[in-house]
Design an enzyme around this catalytic site. Structure first.
Site, mmCIF file in Angstrom:
data_model
loop_
_atom_site.group_PDB
_atom_site.id
_atom_site.type_symbol
_atom_site.label_atom_id
_atom_site.label_comp_id
_atom_site.label_asym_id
_atom_site.label_seq_id
_atom_site.Cartn_x
_atom_site.Cartn_y
_atom_site.Cartn_z
ATOM 1 N N GLY A 1 73.684 -7.256 46.235
ATOM 2 C CA GLY A 1 72.966 -8.490 45.945
ATOM 3 C C GLY A 1 73.756 -9.305 44.954
ATOM 4 O O GLY A 1 74.711 -8.824 44.354
ATOM 5 N N ARG A 2 73.334 -10.521 44.794
ATOM 6 C CA ARG A 2 74.099 -11.436 43.979
ATOM 7 C C ARG A 2 73.156 -12.475 43.393
ATOM 8 O O ARG A 2 72.265 -12.967 44.081
ATOM 9 C CB ARG A 2 75.084 -12.132 44.921
ATOM 10 C CG ARG A 2 76.259 -12.792 44.318
ATOM 11 C CD ARG A 2 77.118 -13.391 45.431
ATOM 12 N NE ARG A 2 78.054 -12.428 46.014
ATOM 13 C CZ ARG A 2 79.214 -12.111 45.464
ATOM 14 N NH1 ARG A 2 79.563 -12.644 44.315
ATOM 15 N NH2 ARG A 2 80.028 -11.263 46.047
ATOM 16 N N GLY A 3 73.336 -12.779 42.109
ATOM 17 C CA GLY A 3 72.531 -13.836 41.498
ATOM 18 C C GLY A 3 73.452 -14.873 40.922
ATOM 19 O O GLY A 3 74.644 -14.844 41.190
ATOM 20 N N LYS A 4 72.906 -15.773 40.143
ATOM 21 C CA LYS A 4 73.762 -16.819 39.576
ATOM 22 C C LYS A 4 74.770 -16.221 38.599
ATOM 23 O O LYS A 4 75.886 -16.677 38.498
ATOM 24 C CB LYS A 4 72.917 -17.877 38.868
ATOM 25 C CG LYS A 4 72.412 -18.918 39.869
ATOM 26 C CD LYS A 4 71.868 -20.168 39.187
ATOM 27 C CE LYS A 4 70.574 -19.889 38.444
ATOM 28 N NZ LYS A 4 69.479 -19.475 39.348
ATOM 29 N N PHE A 5 74.342 -15.202 37.853
ATOM 30 C CA PHE A 5 75.234 -14.637 36.848
ATOM 31 C C PHE A 5 75.475 -13.148 37.039
ATOM 32 O O PHE A 5 76.052 -12.505 36.183
ATOM 33 C CB PHE A 5 74.655 -14.885 35.450
ATOM 34 C CG PHE A 5 74.301 -16.315 35.222
ATOM 35 C CD1 PHE A 5 75.306 -17.264 35.048
ATOM 36 C CD2 PHE A 5 72.985 -16.727 35.207
ATOM 37 C CE1 PHE A 5 74.993 -18.602 34.857
ATOM 38 C CE2 PHE A 5 72.666 -18.065 35.016
ATOM 39 C CZ PHE A 5 73.667 -19.007 34.841
ATOM 40 N N VAL B 1 76.274 -9.724 39.849
ATOM 41 C CA VAL B 1 76.593 -9.169 41.154
ATOM 42 C C VAL B 1 76.159 -7.715 41.096
ATOM 43 O O VAL B 1 76.348 -7.057 40.070
ATOM 44 C CB VAL B 1 78.109 -9.206 41.442
ATOM 45 C CG1 VAL B 1 78.396 -8.678 42.848
ATOM 46 C CG2 VAL B 1 78.658 -10.591 41.284
ATOM 47 N N VAL B 2 75.556 -7.213 42.171
ATOM 48 C CA VAL B 2 75.128 -5.820 42.195
ATOM 49 C C VAL B 2 75.874 -5.089 43.306
ATOM 50 O O VAL B 2 75.881 -5.537 44.455
ATOM 51 C CB VAL B 2 73.599 -5.698 42.397
ATOM 52 C CG1 VAL B 2 73.171 -4.245 42.411
ATOM 53 C CG2 VAL B 2 72.849 -6.461 41.299
ATOM 54 N N LYS C 1 74.980 -3.252 38.234
ATOM 55 C CA LYS C 1 74.704 -4.682 38.076
ATOM 56 C C LYS C 1 75.664 -5.243 37.036
ATOM 57 O O LYS C 1 75.591 -4.896 35.855
ATOM 58 C CB LYS C 1 73.250 -4.898 37.660
ATOM 59 C CG LYS C 1 72.890 -6.378 37.472
ATOM 60 C CD LYS C 1 71.407 -6.599 37.252
ATOM 61 C CE LYS C 1 71.091 -8.084 37.071
ATOM 62 N NZ LYS C 1 69.659 -8.347 36.926
ATOM 63 N N ASP D 1 59.071 -12.838 36.814
ATOM 64 C CA ASP D 1 59.886 -13.192 37.988
ATOM 65 C C ASP D 1 59.598 -12.246 39.155
ATOM 66 O O ASP D 1 60.510 -11.838 39.872
ATOM 67 C CB ASP D 1 61.370 -13.178 37.609
ATOM 68 C CG ASP D 1 62.235 -14.001 38.568
ATOM 69 O OD1 ASP D 1 61.699 -14.849 39.323
ATOM 70 O OD2 ASP D 1 63.459 -13.795 38.565
HETATM 71 P P1 ADP Z 1 69.571 -11.247 39.519
HETATM 72 O O1 ADP Z 1 69.213 -11.292 38.121
HETATM 73 O O2 ADP Z 1 70.908 -11.803 39.811
HETATM 74 O O3 ADP Z 1 68.490 -11.755 40.429
HETATM 75 P P2 ADP Z 1 68.776 -8.623 40.371
HETATM 76 O O4 ADP Z 1 68.602 -7.549 39.380
HETATM 77 O O5 ADP Z 1 67.541 -9.241 40.929
HETATM 78 O O6 ADP Z 1 69.751 -9.710 39.759
HETATM 79 O O7 ADP Z 1 69.687 -8.088 41.532
HETATM 80 C C1 ADP Z 1 70.100 -8.966 42.572
HETATM 81 C C2 ADP Z 1 69.882 -8.286 43.891
HETATM 82 O O8 ADP Z 1 70.695 -7.092 43.957
HETATM 83 C C3 ADP Z 1 68.469 -7.797 44.148
HETATM 84 O O9 ADP Z 1 67.654 -8.838 44.656
HETATM 85 C C4 ADP Z 1 68.723 -6.690 45.159
HETATM 86 O O10 ADP Z 1 68.953 -7.220 46.441
HETATM 87 C C5 ADP Z 1 70.024 -6.073 44.657
HETATM 88 N N1 ADP Z 1 69.744 -4.950 43.741
HETATM 89 C C6 ADP Z 1 69.475 -5.049 42.414
HETATM 90 N N2 ADP Z 1 69.254 -3.845 41.866
HETATM 91 C C7 ADP Z 1 69.380 -2.947 42.867
HETATM 92 C C8 ADP Z 1 69.239 -1.503 42.943
HETATM 93 N N3 ADP Z 1 68.921 -0.804 41.854
HETATM 94 N N4 ADP Z 1 69.404 -0.917 44.145
HETATM 95 C C9 ADP Z 1 69.710 -1.650 45.231
HETATM 96 N N5 ADP Z 1 69.845 -2.993 45.231
HETATM 97 C C10 ADP Z 1 69.700 -3.649 44.067
HETATM 98 MG MG MG Z 2 66.618 -11.022 41.014
#
Ligand code: ADP
Ligand code: MG
Length: 325
Positions: free
Chosen positions: A38-42, A44-45, A60, A154
């Site tokens: 997954g990926r957000g603005k700041f 990457v996971v 993360k 959120d």
């Molecule tokens: P952001 O703050 O960028 O939204 P998140 O913590 O929500 O970050 O993580 C972004 C995305 O990464 C999540 O919406 C999900 O798809 C994936 N992700 C985050 N944590 C996990 C995890 N523990 N296991 C699997 N996928 C994850």
């Molecule tokens: Mg998120």
């Protein structure tokens, strides 16, 4: 070990953590594998495997500088909340933390089933009996957070993950980047969250409270049962108008095959006045979730283990459709 006012600043941010911060090389202890989760603005996971144990985790990566501002303290807060939530079975667990010059890396429990979002928006929706179980878990997780004065702020389908998808596993709440500790001293008032899922008081710049999360749980339940987002308009303005007017469609064609108890449950949450919304504990006693089998005493024993503790915690803002309000 719940956060109290001595540990938080006036914005409800915790400033101290217990987890040791490793500064040695992440890559020497972990192999990064597969595609990005997954990926957000700041953030990457990425999926990774701990070399010493062979165990899978989710790493993360959070940038410390965002829009030219040092945001290390926001990351510390996110870690702190995850620490508080350590004994909450429905919050993702934190394994380790690394820091490099530019980033912090949170090594998290890997939730192999991915986002609830992908399950209910892309594919067909979950059967109602699955939504009942998932909603109970979300409520138990959130009730535990709220008992410890943590509000998530959120909650949305991208931040509710599953331990497995087939068979359908258990939920894990992630992303505590916008969460706040409310020790009912100062009012927290901020414009944060994701347009589609934010409560009216967020739009009106009124005080935020645990009820703000309850609105989001109403939206989440709506999305899980129907595959559609109740307030989403063609643009932000339209979405905000829909929220502030409580314009959600409860018609039979949207809720085809869904019980009227489920619709009633959602309607009790999607009310404008935060004081009128039921708490997470109240929700667990709603007839939709009590569905014949479990008497309240049972729910009680699972809800209040001995005296629950911690809180939660995780990351940050989401990926794409997340323009802050
Ligand atoms: P952001 O703050 O960028 O939204 P998140 O913590 O929500 O970050 O993580 C972004 C995305 O990464 C999540 O919406 C999900 O798809 C994936 N992700 C985050 N944590 C996990 C995890 N523990 N296991 C699997 N996928 C994850
Ligand atoms: Mg998120």
């Amino acid at each position: 070990e719940k956060p109290d006012s001595t540990m938080t600043n006036k914005n409800g941010m915790v400033m101290k953590i217990q987890t040791p911060i490793r500064t040695d090389s992440f890559k020497s202890s972990y192999d990064v594998v597969g595609k990005t989760l997954g990926r957000g603005k700041f953030a990457v996971v990425k999926k990774c495997v701990e070399k010493s144990t062979g165990k899978e985790h989710a790493a993360k990566y959070l940038k410390k500088m965002r829009r030219g501002q040092d945001c290390r303290s926001d990351i510390i807060h996110e870690i702190a909340v995850l620490e508080y939530a350590k004994s909450n079975p429905f919050v993702v667990s934190l394994h380790e933390v690394y820091e490099t010059t530019k980033e912090m890396i949170l090594v998290l429990e890997y939730a192999a089933g991915g986002e609830i979002f992908d399950q209910c928006v892309a594919d067909e929706t979950f059967p109602e009996r699955d939504v009942i179980r998932l909603t109970q878990q979300i409520l138990k997780g959130v009730a535990c957070l709220h008992r410890n004065n943590v509000v998530h702020l959120d909650l949305k389908p991208q931040n509710i993950l599953l331990t497995s998808s087939q068979p359908l596993g258990d939920i894990r709440i992630v992303d505590f980047g916008l969460s706040r500790c409310m020790d009912n001293k100062e009012e927290v008032r901020e414009i944060i969250g994701t347009p589609e899922y934010v409560a009216p008081e967020v739009l009106n710049y009124e005080a935020l409270s645990p009820s703000t999360d309850m609105w989001s749980i109403g939206v989440l339940t709506y999305v899980m049962l129907t595959g559609s987002s109740p307030f989403l308009g063609d643009n932000k303005q339209e979405t905000f108008l829909n929220i502030s007017q409580g314009n959600a469609d409860y018609s039979q064609d949207v809720f085809e095959g869904v019980s009227s108890l489920a619709i009633d449950f959602i309607k009790t949450l999607l009310v404008q006045d935060p004081r009128e919304r039921p708490s997470a504990e109240d929700c667990l006693a709603h007839p939709w979730l009590m569905g014949g089998s479990k008497p309240p005493t049972h729910l009680h024993s699972t809800l209040l283990p001995s005296q629950a503790e911690p809180e939660t915690s995780q990351s940050e803002s989401d990926s794409e459709p997340e323009s802050p309000v």
